[in-house]
Design a protein around this motif. Structure first.
Motif, short mmCIF file in Angstrom:
data_model
loop_
_atom_site.label_atom_id
_atom_site.label_comp_id
_atom_site.label_asym_id
_atom_site.label_seq_id
_atom_site.Cartn_x
_atom_site.Cartn_y
_atom_site.Cartn_z
N TYR A 167 -4.44 11.10 4.84
CA TYR A 167 -4.94 12.13 3.93
C TYR A 167 -5.94 13.09 4.56
N CYS A 212 -1.03 16.83 -1.02
CA CYS A 212 -1.24 15.41 -1.33
C CYS A 212 -2.69 15.07 -1.60
N THR A 262 -0.98 6.77 -7.45
CA THR A 262 -1.19 7.80 -6.42
C THR A 262 -0.63 7.33 -5.07
N LYS A 263 -0.78 6.05 -4.78
CA LYS A 263 -0.27 5.52 -3.52
C LYS A 263 1.25 5.64 -3.47
N TYR A 306 3.12 7.85 -4.73
CA TYR A 306 3.54 9.23 -4.41
C TYR A 306 2.75 9.82 -3.25
N VAL A 328 -0.25 10.48 -2.63
CA VAL A 328 -1.28 11.47 -2.87
C VAL A 328 -2.61 10.73 -2.98
N THR A 329 -3.70 11.46 -2.86
CA THR A 329 -4.99 10.80 -2.99
C THR A 329 -5.97 11.72 -3.72
#
Lengths: 287, 197
Positions: free
Chosen positions: A71, A229, B140-141, B143, B145-146
């Motif tokens: 991320y 993301c 979220t994990k 997909y 995303v965070t």
């Protein structure tokens, strides 16, 4: 305390990473104990280099660091610096193959299976370690995974992400072994000479510098997947990209310089031909 | 020399029909990002803004557009939801088969009441969802995303980093599209309409 433990646990558990790191270390130390009993174990530095390399790969793939690597761009670049440069460099420097072979369990594989499998692996190895293909692959993989659309998909898909990281580790070990193999002839067969390796190390440095500089100096965001993301923390996208570019640029290129220094060291010590080992350096290694 | 050249020509001749076949068989390209082979199908266990526990099963049969945000969001969230509202407006009757799920990544500040008030500003197709840290992280994990929190200022306000993408799922709950805020409006309308039909 439990909080620290949490950060040491995998963000996403991956069996392949666990098997590789724990299995590799297990084989190595088993081999080390057996070789020590026969008085042919390497000294302290090689096991240390191998251990640090393997622990490094584990640390960036199977701890909470992997979260940061997914991320944030610059932390992702550090992850690949470890996977493709630093850790494989240390593993290759440790010349672990005889020790790993000594650690292998005595399973009997039928010759009908082992022979064609070994022939296939040997053929594949010879192709990948071709002195022209190997550096092209080494730099090409860095470029390939940094094509913005490819990078986007790799960050979105769990299995592509694993493919990307494994390609880094495998190619890293192959490349650095080709560069840092301490001998240039083995059993009368020629391996890549030190001179050719110096040229290759210099040649791979140039496109890495170019790519890192391009990313670091770009004034627009090239990799929008981190905005799509979400970032690990609210860091400005361009700052993230600039640091990531610098990581791709400077330490990656420095690894080539370190490789050149190691080769010069081998050269000065008169190493190269395994039939004429220099005094003092190879006494603890055995065959 | 001539031998290898003729072999090369033969390979190239073979390649032409193969490439033609590949391009001809494929569906027309989606105009937003196709994630059919990249992401898993919709699954979650959260609380809807009305207070009832919901899972992804609840929305089977509907085209689902999922977005991660927070109600104190100054820019990306209202703009994105506003854009989705406009998309639904252009879909006319097809809009009935679309549900927009707004998943808060700031459950501390976003209680059910705040969520209800926020989504009602955009329309009845918009449903707010919230969950505890674990349920949220699982989603979220899944997909990839965070989200993250900045330092609070003197009055206790803090910024939140989150995903800017909208994930689109078909009526079977399979992941199909990722809509970026840079995608042109008509592309989003065309793709969502294609998912509904």
């Amino acid at each position: 305390m439990t909080e620290y433990l949490y950060y040491l646990l995998p963000w996403e558990f991956g069996l392949s990473w666990l098997v590789f790191c724990v299995g590799g270390l297990w084989l190595y130390y088993r081999g080390l104990v057996r070789r020590r009993a026969r008085g042919i174990a390497p000294g302290v530095w090689r096991p240390l280099a191998f251990t640090v390399g393997m622990v490094g790969i584990y640390a960036v793939s199977q701890t909470h660091y992997d979260y940061l690597a997914q991320y944030m761009f610059f932390t992702h670049r550090i992850q690949h610096l470890v996977m493709h440069h630093a850790a494989p460099f240390l593993i290759a420097l440790s010349v672990p193959w005889p020790v790993l072979a000594s650690g292998l369990p005595e399973w009997r594989v039928p010759a009908g299976v082992s022979k064609p499998a070994m022939a296939l692996l040997r053929g594949l190895y010879r192709v990948l370690q071709n002195p022209v293909l190997a550096p092209v692959l080494f730099v090409g993989l860095i470029y390939f995974w940094l094509i913005p659309s490819v990078h986007f998909d790799a960050m979105l898909s769990r299995w592509l992400y694993d493919v990307m990281n494994w390609s880094m580790v495998i190619d890293g070990i192959l490349f650095w072994w080709l560069m840092l193999d301490p001998v240039t002839t083995k059993g009368g067969l020629a391996r890549l000479g030190f001179g050719a390796r110096l040229v290759i190390l210099w040649l791979v440095m140039v496109p890495q510098i170019a790519l890192g500089a391009y990313i670091a100096l770009s004034d627009r965001v090239l990799f929008d997947v981190y905005a799509v993301c979400g970032r690990a923390w609210p860091l400005a996208p361009l700052t993230d990209q600039q640091i990531g570019g610098l990581v791709t640029w400077i330490p990656a290129a420095m690894m080539s310089v370190l490789g050149i220094l190691v080769l010069i060291g081998y050269w000065l010590a008169g190493r190269g031909d395994d039939r004429a080992p220099a005094a003092g350096l190879t006494t603890t290694e055995g065959a | 020399m001539t031998d290898s050249r003729s072999r090369l020509r033969r390979v190239l001749l073979w390649l032409i029909p193969v490439v033609l076949l590949l391009t001809a068989c494929g569906e027309p390209e989606w105009r937003t990002k196709d994630i059919s082979n990249l992401m898993p199908s919709l699954a979650f266990e959260l609380t809807s803004e009305t207070g009832e526990a919901v899972t992804a099963e609840r929305y089977r049969g509907q085209v689902v557009l999922m977005f991660f945000g927070f109600t104190h969001c100054p820019d990306i969230c209202p703009v994105t939801l506003g854009r989705l509202k406009a998309v639904l407006g252009q879909l006319d009757d097809d809009a009935e088969d679309v549900t927009v799920l707004f998943v808060t990544v700031d459950p501390k500040r976003d209680d059910l009441k705040a969520l209800r008030q926020y989504t009602s500003a955009f329309g009845e197709e918009f449903v707010g969802l919230r969950g505890d840290r674990q349920a949220l992280d699982t989603l979220t994990k899944r997909y990839r995303v965070t989200y993250g929190y900045g330092e609070p200022d003197a009055s206790g306000n803090y910024s939140v980093s989150h995903s800017s993408a909208v994930f689109a799922f078909d009526r079977q709950g399979d992941a199909r599209l990722l809509i970026r805020d840079s995608d042109p409006m008509e592309a989003v309308v065309a793709d969502v309409r294609r998912l509904v039909q």
